[in-house]
Design a protein around this motif. Structure first.
Motif, PDB file in Angstrom:
ATOM      1  N   ASP A 175     -49.515  18.741   5.332  1.00  0.00           N
ATOM      2  CA  ASP A 175     -49.211  20.155   6.065  1.00  0.00           C
ATOM      3  C   ASP A 175     -49.175  21.287   5.634  1.00  0.00           C
ATOM      4  O   ASP A 175     -49.539  22.277   5.873  1.00  0.00           O
ATOM      5  N   ALA A 176     -48.938  21.419   4.136  1.00  0.00           N
ATOM      6  CA  ALA A 176     -48.844  22.535   3.433  1.00  0.00           C
ATOM      7  C   ALA A 176     -50.114  23.210   3.171  1.00  0.00           C
ATOM      8  O   ALA A 176     -50.316  24.291   3.136  1.00  0.00           O
ATOM      9  N   VAL A 177     -51.002  22.236   3.033  1.00  0.00           N
ATOM     10  CA  VAL A 177     -52.421  22.707   2.753  1.00  0.00           C
ATOM     11  C   VAL A 177     -52.973  23.376   3.987  1.00  0.00           C
ATOM     12  O   VAL A 177     -53.692  24.482   4.130  1.00  0.00           O
ATOM     13  N   ASN A 178     -52.566  22.763   5.259  1.00  0.00           N
ATOM     14  CA  ASN A 178     -53.036  23.493   6.638  1.00  0.00           C
ATOM     15  C   ASN A 178     -52.432  24.647   6.832  1.00  0.00           C
ATOM     16  O   ASN A 178     -53.040  25.450   7.004  1.00  0.00           O
ATOM     17  N   THR A 179     -51.072  24.722   6.346  1.00  0.00           N
ATOM     18  CA  THR A 179     -50.402  25.817   6.824  1.00  0.00           C
ATOM     19  C   THR A 179     -50.822  27.120   5.738  1.00  0.00           C
ATOM     20  O   THR A 179     -51.238  28.083   6.293  1.00  0.00           O
ATOM     21  N   PHE A 180     -51.275  26.810   4.447  1.00  0.00           N
ATOM     22  CA  PHE A 180     -51.894  27.606   3.511  1.00  0.00           C
ATOM     23  C   PHE A 180     -53.051  28.157   4.326  1.00  0.00           C
ATOM     24  O   PHE A 180     -53.362  29.638   4.447  1.00  0.00           O
ATOM     25  N   PHE A 181     -54.082  27.312   4.605  1.00  0.00           N
ATOM     26  CA  PHE A 181     -55.371  27.834   5.205  1.00  0.00           C
ATOM     27  C   PHE A 181     -55.530  28.541   6.500  1.00  0.00           C
ATOM     28  O   PHE A 181     -56.012  29.589   6.919  1.00  0.00           O
ATOM     29  N   ILE A 182     -54.359  28.207   7.447  1.00  0.00           N
ATOM     30  CA  ILE A 182     -54.092  28.823   8.683  1.00  0.00           C
ATOM     31  C   ILE A 182     -53.697  30.279   8.476  1.00  0.00           C
ATOM     32  O   ILE A 182     -54.092  31.039   9.191  1.00  0.00           O
ATOM     33  N   ASN A 183     -52.841  30.491   7.342  1.00  0.00           N
ATOM     34  CA  ASN A 183     -52.094  31.703   7.105  1.00  0.00           C
ATOM     35  C   ASN A 183     -52.927  32.722   6.468  1.00  0.00           C
ATOM     36  O   ASN A 183     -52.895  33.955   6.498  1.00  0.00           O
ATOM     37  N   VAL A 184     -54.039  32.396   5.560  1.00  0.00           N
ATOM     38  CA  VAL A 184     -54.957  33.000   5.046  1.00  0.00           C
ATOM     39  C   VAL A 184     -55.383  34.294   5.750  1.00  0.00           C
ATOM     40  O   VAL A 184     -55.205  35.453   5.521  1.00  0.00           O
ATOM     41  N   PRO A 185     -56.319  33.827   6.955  1.00  0.00           N
ATOM     42  CA  PRO A 185     -56.957  35.048   7.567  1.00  0.00           C
ATOM     43  C   PRO A 185     -55.831  35.802   8.196  1.00  0.00           C
ATOM     44  O   PRO A 185     -56.112  37.024   8.454  1.00  0.00           O
ATOM     45  N   ILE A 186     -54.570  35.320   8.646  1.00  0.00           N
ATOM     46  CA  ILE A 186     -53.621  36.205   9.252  1.00  0.00           C
ATOM     47  C   ILE A 186     -53.201  37.003   8.280  1.00  0.00           C
ATOM     48  O   ILE A 186     -53.147  38.416   8.614  1.00  0.00           O
ATOM     49  N   LEU A 187     -52.933  36.998   7.008  1.00  0.00           N
ATOM     50  CA  LEU A 187     -52.511  37.750   6.157  1.00  0.00           C
ATOM     51  C   LEU A 187     -53.494  38.799   5.657  1.00  0.00           C
ATOM     52  O   LEU A 187     -53.356  39.953   5.380  1.00  0.00           O
ATOM     53  N   GLU A 188     -54.660  38.480   5.610  1.00  0.00           N
ATOM     54  CA  GLU A 188     -55.554  39.119   5.064  1.00  0.00           C
ATOM     55  C   GLU A 188     -56.568  40.165   5.957  1.00  0.00           C
ATOM     56  O   GLU A 188     -57.226  40.932   5.658  1.00  0.00           O
ATOM     57  N   ASP A 195     -74.478  37.707 -12.256  1.00  0.00           N
ATOM     58  CA  ASP A 195     -74.327  38.178 -13.509  1.00  0.00           C
ATOM     59  C   ASP A 195     -73.664  37.139 -14.379  1.00  0.00           C
ATOM     60  O   ASP A 195     -73.074  36.025 -13.656  1.00  0.00           O
ATOM     61  N   VAL A 196     -73.876  37.301 -15.601  1.00  0.00           N
ATOM     62  CA  VAL A 196     -73.297  35.965 -16.382  1.00  0.00           C
ATOM     63  C   VAL A 196     -71.638  36.108 -16.325  1.00  0.00           C
ATOM     64  O   VAL A 196     -71.049  34.884 -16.335  1.00  0.00           O
ATOM     65  N   LEU A 197     -71.161  37.262 -16.147  1.00  0.00           N
ATOM     66  CA  LEU A 197     -69.457  37.233 -15.623  1.00  0.00           C
ATOM     67  C   LEU A 197     -69.256  37.683 -14.459  1.00  0.00           C
ATOM     68  O   LEU A 197     -69.021  39.062 -14.343  1.00  0.00           O
ATOM     69  N   PRO A 198     -69.550  36.951 -13.462  1.00  0.00           N
ATOM     70  CA  PRO A 198     -69.514  37.725 -12.066  1.00  0.00           C
ATOM     71  C   PRO A 198     -68.006  38.042 -11.588  1.00  0.00           C
ATOM     72  O   PRO A 198     -66.957  37.582 -12.055  1.00  0.00           O
ATOM     73  N   LEU A 199     -67.835  38.853 -10.627  1.00  0.00           N
ATOM     74  CA  LEU A 199     -66.947  39.310 -10.286  1.00  0.00           C
ATOM     75  C   LEU A 199     -66.899  39.105  -8.691  1.00  0.00           C
ATOM     76  O   LEU A 199     -67.656  38.981  -8.035  1.00  0.00           O
ATOM     77  N   ARG A 200     -65.638  38.154  -8.459  1.00  0.00           N
ATOM     78  CA  ARG A 200     -65.472  37.599  -6.829  1.00  0.00           C
ATOM     79  C   ARG A 200     -64.664  38.276  -6.047  1.00  0.00           C
ATOM     80  O   ARG A 200     -63.778  38.654  -6.614  1.00  0.00           O
ATOM     81  N   PRO A 201     -64.682  38.179  -4.758  1.00  0.00           N
ATOM     82  CA  PRO A 201     -63.386  38.808  -3.919  1.00  0.00           C
ATOM     83  C   PRO A 201     -62.448  37.802  -3.951  1.00  0.00           C
ATOM     84  O   PRO A 201     -62.661  36.539  -4.139  1.00  0.00           O
ATOM     85  N   SER A 202     -61.321  38.330  -4.109  1.00  0.00           N
ATOM     86  CA  SER A 202     -60.244  37.380  -4.327  1.00  0.00           C
ATOM     87  C   SER A 202     -59.188  37.511  -3.415  1.00  0.00           C
ATOM     88  O   SER A 202     -59.176  38.477  -2.531  1.00  0.00           O
ATOM     89  N   MET A 203     -58.397  36.390  -3.053  1.00  0.00           N
ATOM     90  CA  MET A 203     -57.428  36.638  -1.738  1.00  0.00           C
ATOM     91  C   MET A 203     -56.218  37.300  -2.288  1.00  0.00           C
ATOM     92  O   MET A 203     -55.519  36.545  -3.283  1.00  0.00           O
ATOM     93  N   PRO A 204     -55.674  38.496  -1.931  1.00  0.00           N
ATOM     94  CA  PRO A 204     -54.920  39.191  -2.441  1.00  0.00           C
ATOM     95  C   PRO A 204     -53.233  38.614  -2.463  1.00  0.00           C
ATOM     96  O   PRO A 204     -52.601  38.659  -3.122  1.00  0.00           O
ATOM     97  N   SER A 205     -53.238  37.697  -1.332  1.00  0.00           N
ATOM     98  CA  SER A 205     -52.170  37.161  -1.068  1.00  0.00           C
ATOM     99  C   SER A 205     -51.677  35.690  -2.114  1.00  0.00           C
ATOM    100  O   SER A 205     -50.993  35.691  -2.689  1.00  0.00           O
TER     101      SER A 205
END
Length: 523
Positions: free
Chosen positions: A242-255, A119-129
């Motif tokens: 280190d913070a970027v790594n922590t962010f990505f590691i914790n995303v799937p745990i939270l979601e 769509d022209v204005l698409p909806l995407r899944p977003s990370m709730p966290s």
């Protein structure tokens, strides 16, 4: 009432959506189907979609719990393969607490159909966290400018439109080749310092590649030299990595696991928020420095931040863009480079062919790169494509149905998250002949062995996504990867003399073990 019952009740109305497979996923709005539509009428019921059965109360979330479940997040690649083998091309993982059902697709024809209907204005899944962090926790900072990650709708459209002219134009990206090459040369020199008595890199070599990626982003986005490889480097550079790594590691745990963080601040959620605050504060410091140092420059000397300000004199837009680039641009690019170097070390004949190409174009060892020279390096691009086919840094894309529709022959209701399983698809013999072999030649326009391209489906391997929400930093990432690989192979012969490494997700799809690659200087 049990805690799980309370949690399930509180989350039942949540519309938040997340994909562990791709935070950069390009979204899509599916075509509308209804009960009068022939395709819809002839399609099988949503209830008939095969998949693992949920448990009472725990749903399917329990499968992601360590020791109890059988879906290990770090090996979701293998989980996905087994799901395809057991259930077929369409697999449903339903009854997930705090998130919609997931529909895994393993057919590139279905993927192409969905992409073509974007769509022209698409909806995407977003990370709730991340959505919570941007729109609630730090609403005073982000306001109505959320950026491109965990944002959709009008807010996303407004932001993306303003930055696309800078980020997605190939001619703009090419202006930074010299800057990118200088950082690549610094990294080549750093490799020389890191080599031990056996010419091998240390076990934490991936972290050094992270430094190169961070330095590249800072120079391109802000025209700031961080000095990541300096002897007395600012400790904030490692804190940011280190913070970027922590962010990505914790995303799937939270979601993907039971989202207790929605009820109270869990230790994981606190660590997650702390990592995002670290990224924001360090990024803001460098953005402020860049703005203070901004001056009249030649068109080829301006940073991305300066170009955005030139188009739209809004410091908030430039700042949030820098935040998102630092958030998702470091690990993705660096893990791609790590994987490419590792594959070249494993395949000396392919490395030799690449070196011959580079040497023929860069005749003098100190010859500088430019757009024309990079364009001629077709085998270099093929090596990168083949690595990302077999070992994509992000193994799939996420979508969300916004209307009832037919996908893979099934009636799929509104609100289901569709996951494109690119890693599994791109390693299937059905779509890539000799799929388990590292054959960059399959991507060449000329010189490709007869028959190797016969079953190559254009939507079977999409490392940067497709369509309106293709990876925003694609143009720069490709230049950075091409340049640093060219300069390394020009200077060193690569070898790997240990047991072959498996791949895992930590947090990107990357070799599972120390990258003790031997770098032998070329004459």
């Amino acid at each position: 009432m049990s805690m799980l019952s309370v949690l399930k009740r509180n989350l039942s109305k949540s519309s938040a959506k997340i994909s562990v497979f791709n935070v950069q996923s390009a979204p899509v709005v599916l075509n509308k189907c209804n009960n009068d539509n022939v395709e819809w009428t002839e399609a099988a019921s949503y209830e008939d979609v095969p998949g693992p059965k949920p448990f009472p109360l725990l749903g399917n979330n329990w499968r992601f719990i360590p020791y109890i479940g059988n879906f290990q997040i770090e090996h979701i690649d293998k989980v996905s393969k087994k799901l395809h083998e057991k259930y077929g091309n369409v697999v449903k993982i339903g009854n997930l607490l705090g998130r919609p059902d997931m529909l895994f697709l393993f057919d590139p024809n279905d993927i192409e159909k969905i992409f073509r209907q974007e769509d022209v204005l698409p909806l995407r899944p977003s990370m709730p966290s991340l959505n919570y962090y941007k729109h609630k926790y730090k609403k005073d900072f982000f306001g109505d400018v959320g950026g491109v990650i965990a944002v959709h709708g009008d807010e996303w459209q407004t932001f993306r439109t303003k930055v696309n002219q800078v980020m997605m134009q190939p001619r703009v990206a090419k202006m930074y080749i010299k800057t990118i090459e200088n950082t690549a040369k610094e990294f080549v020199a750093r490799v020389d310092q890191l080599r031990d008595e056996n010419d091998e890199t240390p076990a934490d070599f991936l972290n050094e590649i992270h430094k190169w990626s961070l330095e590249s982003i800072a120079k391109v986005a802000l025209d700031v030299r961080l000095g990541c490889f300096d002897e007395n480097a600012d400790p904030d550079t490692q804190r940011l990595i280190d913070a970027v790594n922590t962010f990505f590691i914790n995303v799937p745990i939270l979601e993907l696991k039971i989202p207790y963080w929605r009820l109270f601040n869990t230790p994981t959620f606190k660590e997650y928020i702390k990592s995002l605050e670290t990224i924001r504060i360090i990024c803001l410091r460098h953005v402020t420095e860049a703005m203070n140092n901004a001056r009249n420059k030649d068109e080829h000397e301006k940073s991305v931040l300066e170009r955005v300000l030139q188009l739209d004199n809004d410091a908030k837009i430039a700042t949030i863009l820098a935040f998102d680039l630092f958030l998702v641009g470091i690990d993705t690019t660096s893990n791609a480079v790590a994987s490419i170097l590792y594959q070249l070390a494993l395949h000396p004949e392919k490395q030799s062919k690449l070196h011959s190409e580079i040497s023929s174009i860069l005749c003098d060892g100190d010859d500088e790169l430019d757009a024309n020279k990079l364009e001629k390096m077709s085998y270099l691009k093929a090596v990168i494509k083949e690595t990302l086919r077999m070992y994509p840094v992000v193994i799939g894309n996420g979508r969300c149905t916004t209307k009832d529709c037919v996908v893979g022959g099934y009636q799929i209701p509104k609100g289901v998250q569709v996951v494109f399983q690119h890693y599994v698809i791109s390693n299937m013999e059905k779509y890539f002949k000799r799929s388990d072999e590292f054959l960059p030649e399959r991507w060449l326009k000329s010189g490709c062995p007869v028959g190797l391209k016969d079953n190559h489906h254009n939507f079977a391997s999409l490392p940067f996504g497709f369509g309106r929400r293709m990876c925003l930093g694609r143009r720069f990432a490709e230049l950075e990867i091409q340049t640093v690989i060219a300069k390394i192979v020009q200077s060193y012969k690569l070898e790997y003399n240990y047991q072959k490494l498996d791949y895992h997700i930590h947090p990107m799809y990357t070799p599972d073990g120390p990258l003790k690659i031997k770098f032998t200087k070329r004459n």
